[in-house]
Scaffold this motif. Structure first.
Motif, mmCIF file in Angstrom:
data_model
loop_
_atom_site.group_PDB
_atom_site.id
_atom_site.type_symbol
_atom_site.label_atom_id
_atom_site.label_comp_id
_atom_site.label_asym_id
_atom_site.label_seq_id
_atom_site.Cartn_x
_atom_site.Cartn_y
_atom_site.Cartn_z
ATOM 1 N N ARG A 1 0.824 -1.209 0.000
ATOM 2 C CA ARG A 1 0.000 0.000 0.000
ATOM 3 C C ARG A 1 0.857 1.257 0.000
ATOM 4 O O ARG A 1 0.532 2.246 -0.662
ATOM 5 C CB ARG A 1 -0.906 0.006 1.228
ATOM 6 N N ASP A 2 1.973 1.235 0.732
ATOM 7 C CA ASP A 2 2.862 2.395 0.810
ATOM 8 C C ASP A 2 3.784 2.524 -0.401
ATOM 9 O O ASP A 2 4.601 3.447 -0.468
ATOM 10 C CB ASP A 2 3.702 2.336 2.090
ATOM 11 N N GLY A 3 3.681 1.592 -1.342
ATOM 12 C CA GLY A 3 4.481 1.684 -2.560
ATOM 13 C C GLY A 3 5.909 1.204 -2.404
ATOM 14 O O GLY A 3 6.769 1.518 -3.219
ATOM 15 N N LEU A 4 6.179 0.421 -1.350
ATOM 16 C CA LEU A 4 7.542 -0.044 -1.103
ATOM 17 C C LEU A 4 7.826 -1.407 -1.729
ATOM 18 O O LEU A 4 8.991 -1.774 -1.913
ATOM 19 C CB LEU A 4 7.807 -0.093 0.402
ATOM 20 N N LEU A 5 6.781 -2.149 -2.039
ATOM 21 C CA LEU A 5 6.980 -3.426 -2.716
ATOM 22 C C LEU A 5 5.834 -3.694 -3.671
ATOM 23 O O LEU A 5 4.771 -3.070 -3.578
ATOM 24 C CB LEU A 5 7.155 -4.590 -1.725
ATOM 25 N N THR A 6 6.092 -4.597 -4.592
ATOM 26 C CA THR A 6 5.053 -5.038 -5.516
ATOM 27 C C THR A 6 4.773 -6.506 -5.268
ATOM 28 O O THR A 6 5.651 -7.264 -4.834
ATOM 29 C CB THR A 6 5.469 -4.863 -6.991
ATOM 30 N N ARG A 7 3.551 -6.887 -5.535
ATOM 31 C CA ARG A 7 3.093 -8.265 -5.389
ATOM 32 C C ARG A 7 2.698 -8.736 -6.778
ATOM 33 O O ARG A 7 1.815 -8.161 -7.412
ATOM 34 C CB ARG A 7 1.892 -8.291 -4.446
ATOM 35 N N THR A 8 3.368 -9.782 -7.245
ATOM 36 C CA THR A 8 3.099 -10.298 -8.576
ATOM 37 C C THR A 8 2.534 -11.711 -8.454
ATOM 38 O O THR A 8 3.183 -12.587 -7.876
ATOM 39 C CB THR A 8 4.385 -10.337 -9.429
#
Length: 135
Positions: free
Chosen positions: A76-83
């Motif tokens: 949510r904070d833009g620190l990681l992506t979930r693929t």
């Protein structure tokens, strides 16, 4: 009264951020980033993308609920992506964004500092506790 553009208003707000004020968004962000699970997840992902099960094994003591919450917060904070890769079973990979990578530099340095200086901290705690018992 002069009219300001949206860019000027954002810049003025950025200048006025003060993390020492409880209501400041930066104070709230620092609170989140100081969470040990956030620090450990970001440090673990600094080595590259990982699956949920890999993170769970790497980070001793984290419950599935806490790991899931931490991953959602970081996404949510833009620190990681979930693929999500459709397969049987479904494959889900987590990876730091460029923003997360810039934070990882700091958090891995703190982790390394803690690993390097833990004995000194233990010694200081023992001296402190001994001195307090004598008073």
């Amino acid at each position: 009264m002069a009219t300001t553009t949206a860019v000027q208003r954002r810049e003025q707000a950025r200048v006025e951020y003060d993390a020492f004020l409880r209501a400041c968004p930066t104070n709230q962000l620092l609170d989140r980033l100081s969470d040990k699970w956030v620090s450990l997840v970001v440090a673990a992902l600094s080595a590259g993308p990982m699956r949920y099960s890999d993170l769970s094994r790497k980070i001793a003591g984290v419950s599935p609920k806490m790991l899931t919450q931490t991953l959602r917060i970081l996404e949510r904070d833009g620190l990681l992506t979930r693929t999500v890769t459709p397969s049987v079973p479904v494959r889900v990979d987590y990876e730091l964004t460029s923003l997360g990578s810039s934070l990882a530099v700091l958090l891995t340095a703190v982790k390394a500092w803690a690993e390097t200086h833990i004995e000194e901290v233990h010694g200081a705690r023992e001296r402190y506790d001994t001195a307090r018992q004598d008073t």
